[in-house]
Design a protein around this motif. Structure first.
Motif, PDB file in Angstrom:
ATOM      1  N   GLY A 145       0.810  -1.210   0.000  1.00 37.89           N
ATOM      2  CA  GLY A 145       0.000   0.000   0.000  1.00 37.89           C
ATOM      3  C   GLY A 145       0.838   1.251   0.000  1.00 37.89           C
ATOM      4  O   GLY A 145       1.840   1.351  -0.711  1.00 37.89           O
ATOM      5  N   ASN A 146       0.450   2.209   0.828  1.00 37.95           N
ATOM      6  CA  ASN A 146       1.153   3.487   0.887  1.00 37.95           C
ATOM      7  C   ASN A 146       2.216   3.523   1.968  1.00 37.95           C
ATOM      8  O   ASN A 146       2.836   4.558   2.192  1.00 37.95           O
ATOM      9  CB  ASN A 146       0.147   4.621   1.138  1.00 37.95           C
ATOM     10  N   SER A 147       2.434   2.400   2.652  1.00 39.23           N
ATOM     11  CA  SER A 147       3.406   2.384   3.741  1.00 39.23           C
ATOM     12  C   SER A 147       4.814   2.170   3.197  1.00 39.23           C
ATOM     13  O   SER A 147       5.019   1.939   2.018  1.00 39.23           O
ATOM     14  CB  SER A 147       3.046   1.294   4.754  1.00 39.23           C
ATOM     15  N   HIS A 148       5.766   2.227   4.097  1.00 37.32           N
ATOM     16  CA  HIS A 148       7.183   2.115   3.755  1.00 37.32           C
ATOM     17  C   HIS A 148       7.756   0.902   4.480  1.00 37.32           C
ATOM     18  O   HIS A 148       7.389   0.642   5.626  1.00 37.32           O
ATOM     19  CB  HIS A 148       7.911   3.398   4.185  1.00 37.32           C
ATOM     20  N   PRO A 149       8.670   0.159   3.845  1.00 38.32           N
ATOM     21  CA  PRO A 149       9.174  -1.058   4.493  1.00 38.32           C
ATOM     22  C   PRO A 149      10.025  -0.814   5.731  1.00 38.32           C
ATOM     23  O   PRO A 149      10.109  -1.690   6.602  1.00 38.32           O
ATOM     24  CB  PRO A 149       9.996  -1.726   3.386  1.00 38.32           C
ATOM     25  N   PRO A 209       5.585   6.139  11.399  1.00 36.58           N
ATOM     26  CA  PRO A 209       4.535   6.185  10.379  1.00 36.58           C
ATOM     27  C   PRO A 209       4.981   6.924   9.123  1.00 36.58           C
ATOM     28  O   PRO A 209       5.604   7.972   9.202  1.00 36.58           O
ATOM     29  CB  PRO A 209       3.393   6.916  11.088  1.00 36.58           C
ATOM     30  N   TYR A 210       4.638   6.347   8.003  1.00 40.77           N
ATOM     31  CA  TYR A 210       4.928   6.903   6.682  1.00 40.77           C
ATOM     32  C   TYR A 210       3.849   6.334   5.781  1.00 40.77           C
ATOM     33  O   TYR A 210       4.038   5.317   5.117  1.00 40.77           O
ATOM     34  CB  TYR A 210       6.335   6.454   6.236  1.00 40.77           C
ATOM     35  N   ASP A 211       2.667   7.000   5.765  1.00 41.89           N
ATOM     36  CA  ASP A 211       1.495   6.359   5.178  1.00 41.89           C
ATOM     37  C   ASP A 211       0.412   7.395   4.898  1.00 41.89           C
ATOM     38  O   ASP A 211       0.540   8.573   5.294  1.00 41.89           O
ATOM     39  CB  ASP A 211       0.966   5.300   6.140  1.00 41.89           C
ATOM     40  N   ILE A 237       1.171  11.251   6.301  1.00 41.46           N
ATOM     41  CA  ILE A 237       1.935  11.620   7.492  1.00 41.46           C
ATOM     42  C   ILE A 237       3.259  10.864   7.451  1.00 41.46           C
ATOM     43  O   ILE A 237       3.281   9.641   7.312  1.00 41.46           O
ATOM     44  CB  ILE A 237       1.169  11.273   8.782  1.00 41.46           C
ATOM     45  N   ALA A 238       4.360  11.608   7.558  1.00 41.31           N
ATOM     46  CA  ALA A 238       5.702  11.016   7.563  1.00 41.31           C
ATOM     47  C   ALA A 238       6.401  11.415   8.862  1.00 41.31           C
ATOM     48  O   ALA A 238       7.304  12.243   8.879  1.00 41.31           O
ATOM     49  CB  ALA A 238       6.497  11.495   6.351  1.00 41.31           C
ATOM     50  N   ALA A 239       5.938  10.818   9.958  1.00 37.91           N
ATOM     51  CA  ALA A 239       6.435  11.190  11.293  1.00 37.91           C
ATOM     52  C   ALA A 239       7.288  10.073  11.871  1.00 37.91           C
ATOM     53  O   ALA A 239       7.140   9.701  13.038  1.00 37.91           O
ATOM     54  CB  ALA A 239       5.255  11.512  12.210  1.00 37.91           C
ATOM     55  N   PHE A 240       8.214   9.524  11.071  1.00 40.14           N
ATOM     56  CA  PHE A 240       9.016   8.392  11.526  1.00 40.14           C
ATOM     57  C   PHE A 240      10.165   8.813  12.438  1.00 40.14           C
ATOM     58  O   PHE A 240      10.702   7.998  13.189  1.00 40.14           O
ATOM     59  CB  PHE A 240       9.557   7.603  10.328  1.00 40.14           C
ATOM     60  N   ARG A 288       3.676  -1.778  13.954  1.00 37.51           N
ATOM     61  CA  ARG A 288       3.137  -0.813  12.999  1.00 37.51           C
ATOM     62  C   ARG A 288       1.646  -0.978  12.768  1.00 37.51           C
ATOM     63  O   ARG A 288       0.935   0.015  12.570  1.00 37.51           O
ATOM     64  CB  ARG A 288       3.905  -0.869  11.676  1.00 37.51           C
ATOM     65  N   GLU A 289       1.121  -2.182  12.764  1.00 37.92           N
ATOM     66  CA  GLU A 289      -0.301  -2.361  12.479  1.00 37.92           C
ATOM     67  C   GLU A 289      -1.161  -1.780  13.591  1.00 37.92           C
ATOM     68  O   GLU A 289      -2.161  -1.096  13.339  1.00 37.92           O
ATOM     69  CB  GLU A 289      -0.618  -3.851  12.269  1.00 37.92           C
ATOM     70  N   THR A 290      -0.774  -2.041  14.822  1.00 36.94           N
ATOM     71  CA  THR A 290      -1.522  -1.487  15.956  1.00 36.94           C
ATOM     72  C   THR A 290      -1.442   0.028  15.968  1.00 36.94           C
ATOM     73  O   THR A 290      -2.454   0.722  16.164  1.00 36.94           O
ATOM     74  CB  THR A 290      -0.968  -2.042  17.285  1.00 36.94           C
ATOM     75  N   LEU A 291      -0.262   0.555  15.741  1.00 32.19           N
ATOM     76  CA  LEU A 291      -0.068   2.005  15.765  1.00 32.19           C
ATOM     77  C   LEU A 291      -0.751   2.670  14.578  1.00 32.19           C
ATOM     78  O   LEU A 291      -1.284   3.778  14.716  1.00 32.19           O
ATOM     79  CB  LEU A 291       1.429   2.330  15.774  1.00 32.19           C
ATOM     80  N   ARG A 292      -0.744   1.998  13.436  1.00 36.91           N
ATOM     81  CA  ARG A 292      -1.426   2.584  12.279  1.00 36.91           C
ATOM     82  C   ARG A 292      -2.909   2.745  12.557  1.00 36.91           C
ATOM     83  O   ARG A 292      -3.515   3.764  12.212  1.00 36.91           O
ATOM     84  CB  ARG A 292      -1.226   1.706  11.022  1.00 36.91           C
TER      85      ARG A 292
END
Length: 395
Positions: free
Chosen positions: A232-236, A240-242, A253-256, A287-291
């Motif tokens: 999807g729109n996420s980053h490996p 968060p980068y999605d 949001i790119a708050a990594f 990441r899934e929980t935080l997303r």
């Protein structure tokens, strides 16, 4: 004065990759002569049209990537037209073509023949699978378009939702990225010629270019021996980068970075998340929980509210082209350019040039040519001498 206004380019390309490459050169001042086959470039008749396709000389596709060029219609299968072309080659700095490998040789106009007429010539080819001169493969001679290049080069495999099919990137990156790289190659070859007097053959393949564009997948596979796929729109490796849904659209949001992550948690009124997941590794692992925590918050607010709350964090709305047209930044950066549309009394808008230069800014404001519009001045030396663009030596 354009940065390349002493450059004379013969452009035998059509459709998108080649024309985009030579458009970049024309924007920066080069005199680009579009050598068109009988009937002209295939995309002259391609929509959209501004008003009346029967009255207009060409549609938006052709206008967008052929602005600022001259047009000369030649049948390279005819002796007289081949001789006319060779007379132009003798004065040219660059020849660009995007035929299948071997096509120009069928006309006895391959690189080696043209070099006999002009040893300093930079000859540039854009092909789906490259040219045998720079590395022969069994794919050369096969047809290719953007879709083919994106499929082979790995772009489609890593584009799309995780549970969805491989997806083509919207813009024709197989053409456009290849074209931009080819322009770089041309300019590098010209720089070499300035130092040595030597011309050379420049070859940029669409398949090769897509591998370069997907550089991340190459090192990921090399380091981990596992082929990356769609997510999807996420980053490996960043979170968060999605993209996240709001009540009236989407934001990204790119708050990594830890500082941005802490600001995001504060804006969501979830400071405990910042304490529980204080570093990049912990955030990636969960990441899934935080997303879902972030998505639950954004879904409760409209886009402007989210943007305001996240001020100072890398965040942006997902815009369509109407939003782009309404953005003051775009106009302040001259990224929308009006050009005349033959067959109408109106102008149309095309994308500007993203290359900005303080002393010699690109000038993309000239319309695309009518078919064979410049025959007289191109083939008549006396007319040409009085109508060509001025060069520094003329001043």
């Amino acid at each position: 004065m354009g940065a390349l206004d002493d450059l004379y380019v013969l452009d035998l390309t059509q459709v998108l990759a080649g024309p985009y490459c030579t458009m970049l050169l024309a924007d920066m001042g080069a005199e680009v002569v579009k050598i068109e086959r009988p009937g002209g470039d295939l995309i002259r008749s391609n929509p959209p049209f501004y008003d009346d396709p029967d009255a207009e000389a060409y549609g938006g596709y052709f206008q967008s990537v052929n602005r600022g060029k001259e047009s000369l219609e030649l049948d390279l299968g005819e002796d007289e037209d081949r001789e006319a072309f060779l007379s132009l080659v003798e004065k040219a700095d660059v020849v660009v073509e995007n035929y299948r490998a071997g096509t120009m040789e069928k006309f006895d106009l391959g690189y080696e023949r043209l070099r006999e007429h002009n040893p300093g010539l930079v000859y540039s080819a854009i092909r789906g699978f490259g040219d045998p001169r720079t590395g022969e493969t069994d794919r050369q001679g096969q047809p290719s378009f953007d879709l083919i290049a994106q499929a082979l080069g790995g772009v489609m495999e890593i584009t799309g939702e995780e549970d969805g099919p491989p997806t083509k990137v919207g813009p024709g990156v197989g053409d456009l990225f290849t074209a931009a790289l080819n322009a770089v190659g041309i300019l590098a070859a010209l720089h070499h010629r300035e130092r040595t007097g030597e011309g050379q053959f420049v070859d940029t393949a669409m398949y090769d270019s897509m591998i370069s564009l997907c550089e991340r997948t190459v090192y990921q596979y090399s380091y981990g021996d596992e082929a990356p796929t769609r997510q999807g729109n996420s980053h490996p490796t960043l979170f968060p980068y999605d993209a996240f849904e709001t009540t009236d659209g989407y934001v990204v949001i790119a708050a990594f970075g830890t500082n941005h992550w802490q600001q995001l948690c504060t804006a969501m009124d979830r400071p405990a998340l910042a304490e529980e997941y204080p570093n990049r590794a912990s955030r990636l692992a969960h990441r899934e929980t935080l997303r879902e925590a972030i998505a639950s918050w954004t879904r409760e607010h409209d886009t402007e509210t989210v943007l305001s709350a996240l001020s100072g964090i890398p965040v942006a709305p997902v815009q369509d082209v109407a939003d782009v047209f309404a953005d003051d930044h775009v106009h302040d950066r001259d990224m929308l350019v009006d050009v005349a549309q033959p067959g109408t009394e109106s102008s149309v808008t095309v994308a500007g040039n993203p290359i900005k230069m303080t002393r010699t800014p690109p000038d993309p404001g000239y319309r695309a040519p009518l078919l064979d519009e410049n025959r007289a001045e191109l083939l008549d030396e006396q007319v040409r001498a009085s109508t060509r663009r001025p060069t520094p030596s003329d001043e």
